[in-house]
Design a protein around this motif. Structure first.
Motif, short mmCIF file in Angstrom:
data_model
loop_
_atom_site.label_atom_id
_atom_site.label_comp_id
_atom_site.label_asym_id
_atom_site.label_seq_id
_atom_site.Cartn_x
_atom_site.Cartn_y
_atom_site.Cartn_z
N UNK A 69 6.07 38.26 -48.51
CA UNK A 69 5.73 39.67 -48.70
C UNK A 69 6.06 40.14 -50.12
N UNK A 70 7.21 39.76 -50.64
CA UNK A 70 7.61 40.17 -51.98
C UNK A 70 6.70 39.55 -53.02
N UNK A 71 6.33 38.31 -52.83
CA UNK A 71 5.42 37.66 -53.78
C UNK A 71 4.09 38.40 -53.86
N UNK A 72 3.56 38.80 -52.73
CA UNK A 72 2.30 39.54 -52.73
C UNK A 72 2.47 40.91 -53.36
N UNK A 73 3.61 41.53 -53.12
CA UNK A 73 3.87 42.84 -53.71
C UNK A 73 3.95 42.75 -55.23
N UNK A 74 4.59 41.69 -55.73
CA UNK A 74 4.69 41.50 -57.19
C UNK A 74 3.31 41.28 -57.78
N UNK A 75 2.51 40.46 -57.13
CA UNK A 75 1.16 40.19 -57.64
C UNK A 75 0.34 41.48 -57.70
N UNK A 76 0.43 42.30 -56.66
CA UNK A 76 -0.30 43.57 -56.66
C UNK A 76 0.18 44.48 -57.79
N UNK A 77 1.49 44.54 -57.96
CA UNK A 77 2.07 45.39 -59.00
C UNK A 77 1.59 44.99 -60.39
N UNK A 78 1.55 43.68 -60.65
CA UNK A 78 1.24 43.20 -61.99
C UNK A 78 -0.24 43.23 -62.32
N UNK A 79 -1.07 43.53 -61.35
CA UNK A 79 -2.49 43.71 -61.64
C UNK A 79 -2.76 45.05 -62.32
N UNK A 80 -1.78 45.96 -62.27
CA UNK A 80 -1.94 47.26 -62.90
C UNK A 80 -0.90 47.49 -63.97
N UNK A 81 -0.66 48.74 -64.29
CA UNK A 81 0.35 49.10 -65.29
C UNK A 81 1.72 49.20 -64.65
N UNK A 82 2.75 48.88 -65.46
CA UNK A 82 4.13 49.00 -64.99
C UNK A 82 4.91 49.85 -65.99
N UNK A 83 6.03 50.40 -65.53
CA UNK A 83 6.86 51.21 -66.42
C UNK A 83 7.37 50.38 -67.59
N UNK A 84 7.43 51.01 -68.76
CA UNK A 84 7.85 50.30 -69.96
C UNK A 84 9.25 49.70 -69.81
N UNK A 85 10.16 50.40 -69.12
CA UNK A 85 11.55 49.96 -69.10
C UNK A 85 11.82 48.81 -68.14
N UNK A 86 10.79 48.31 -67.44
CA UNK A 86 11.01 47.17 -66.56
C UNK A 86 10.56 45.86 -67.21
N UNK A 87 10.00 45.94 -68.40
CA UNK A 87 9.45 44.76 -69.08
C UNK A 87 10.31 44.41 -70.28
N UNK A 88 10.71 43.13 -70.38
CA UNK A 88 11.55 42.67 -71.48
C UNK A 88 10.96 41.40 -72.08
N UNK A 89 10.72 41.37 -73.39
CA UNK A 89 10.25 40.13 -74.03
C UNK A 89 11.22 38.98 -73.76
N UNK A 90 10.68 37.80 -73.52
CA UNK A 90 11.51 36.66 -73.14
C UNK A 90 12.54 36.33 -74.21
#
Length: 394
Positions: A69-90
């Motif tokens: 369920x979480x894997x599917x939720x992540x995939x759905x989330x990443x198909x759109x825009x996400x908040x800037x503060x949740x993304x960190x360059x590797x």
């Protein structure tokens, strides 16, 4: 808001989504998922406190249905825009050990590796012992010395005795080696007195990591008769920071080599969990080997079935590894003792003949597997540098 861009040839696309534990400057450790060249903070992105923990264990313990369920939720989330503060360059995060390791078991599942070591250690006998093709041979390692990629590896000390010595001596290992392996992380365990069937493998095993099971061959050779590996293995085992979930490896599934004689019923698989994964071993930046996991004789499902066949319990965070991955060709051997045939056939590293590891040497193991279409599934890397021993007095 941010739309995450993923290069077409990235091994960390939406078909992969490996989990890891990361931190940023001044922040606590927490769980993230890698997408392209960024890490997504799952606690914030999914508003779920289970991902605000310093390991994956609490999430893994929630079980298979929750993982899906979480894997599917992540995939759905990443198909759109996400908040800037949740993304960190590797390049701006620090990666940590992704799991709290409960127990660690290392197997010996490559026929080619077992045959090569049999010829080296027992030149006057059959290379494979009589039990090898009837069960996955293994040993219990030391969970407390499993470390994350990038951790320096101190040269171990112990007793060693070369053939030209009358008595053993104590000191630093003179034949320090690697073992390129694949490891599997148990997400949900099994109770004492029960066993896990081959068919239940996917419901118990959360994902896979790269493993370098550092090995002191001189200490190992003196100590391993009659009970097997001990100090020559227990000083350090490195794993990659990213745990690739088993669903990401569905396209990589393949048959294991023909198993003859036919395994006993508890080791039989309706659909084998062989995996088409190619590893690359680099020694001080130079590629020296490409071990193919698809050639492994015993599958991870058979390893787990055997591990629990006597009723031994398994727990969230258990790690079991394949043993050295070696193919039929010299350039496919996953340990330096094989590549240099016990040190008698040195290989050239950056213009210099080498056999075993010296202080300052760095070894990096990476791997990819086929994904859907033309995609590749990446594991990242497991890397370690050798530093001098400090306990040489004995």
């Amino acid at each position: 808001m941010t739309t995450i861009t993923i290069a077409d040839d990235s091994p960390f696309g939406l078909d992969n989504l490996p989990y890891g534990v990361f931190s940023t400057p001044g922040s606590a450790r927490r769980v993230g998922v890698r997408v392209g060249d960024v890490v997504v903070d799952l606690a914030r992105a999914l508003d779920d406190e289970v991902f605000a923990r310093p390991s994956l264990n609490e999430f893994m313990a929630q079980g298979y249905d929750r993982w899906v369920a979480v894997r599917e939720r992540i995939r759905d989330l990443l198909h759109g825009e996400v908040d800037d503060d949740v993304v960190h360059p590797i390049g701006e995060v620090t990666m940590h050990l992704p799991i709290e390791v409960a127990d660690y078991v290392d197997f010996y599942a490559s026929e080619q590796h077992a045959t090569n070591l049999g010829r080296l250690f027992r030149p006057d006998s059959e290379p494979l012992l009589p039990n090898w093709k009837h069960l996955p041979v293994g040993y219990h390692g030391r969970a407390g010395t499993v470390v994350v990629s990038g951790t320096d590896i101190m040269r171990p000390c112990g007793q060693r005795k070369s053939p030209d010595e009358d008595v053993p001596s104590f000191g630093e290992s003179r034949r320090l080696d690697i073992e390129a392996e694949l490891g599997f992380v148990v997400g949900t365990g099994s109770a004492l007195g029960t066993s896990v069937s081959c068919g239940d493998f996917a419901r118990h095993v959360f994902g896979a990591v790269l493993v370098n099971d550092w090995s002191a061959r001189d200490i190992q050779a003196w100590e391993y008769v009659p009970l097997g590996p001990f100090l020559g293995k227990s000083f350090a085992t490195s794993i990659s920071p990213w745990v690739v979930p088993m669903p990401a490896l569905q396209t990589a599934r393949t048959e294991t080599p023909r198993q003859e004689p036919r395994p006993l019923p508890y080791l039989r698989e309706e659909q084998a969990w062989g995996l088409d994964i190619e590893l690359v071993v680099e020694w001080n930046g130079q590629e020296v080997s490409r071990p193919p996991y698809r050639d492994m004789y015993w599958s991870p499902a058979q390893m787990l079935a055997h591990l629990t066949a006597n009723g031994a319990s398994s727990r969230t965070g258990d790690l079991f590894a394949s043993g050295t991955i070696s193919g039929a060709e010299k350039h496919q051997r996953g340990a330096f003792i094989e590549l240099t045939w016990g040190g008698r056939e040195p290989i050239e590293i950056n213009g210099e003949e080498r056999t075993f590891l010296r202080d300052g040497d760095e070894v990096t193991i990476s791997a990819t597997a086929p994904g859907p279409g033309e995609a590749r599934i990446g594991f990242g890397e497991v890397r370690g540098r050798i530093v001098a021993a400090t306990n040489t007095a004995g």
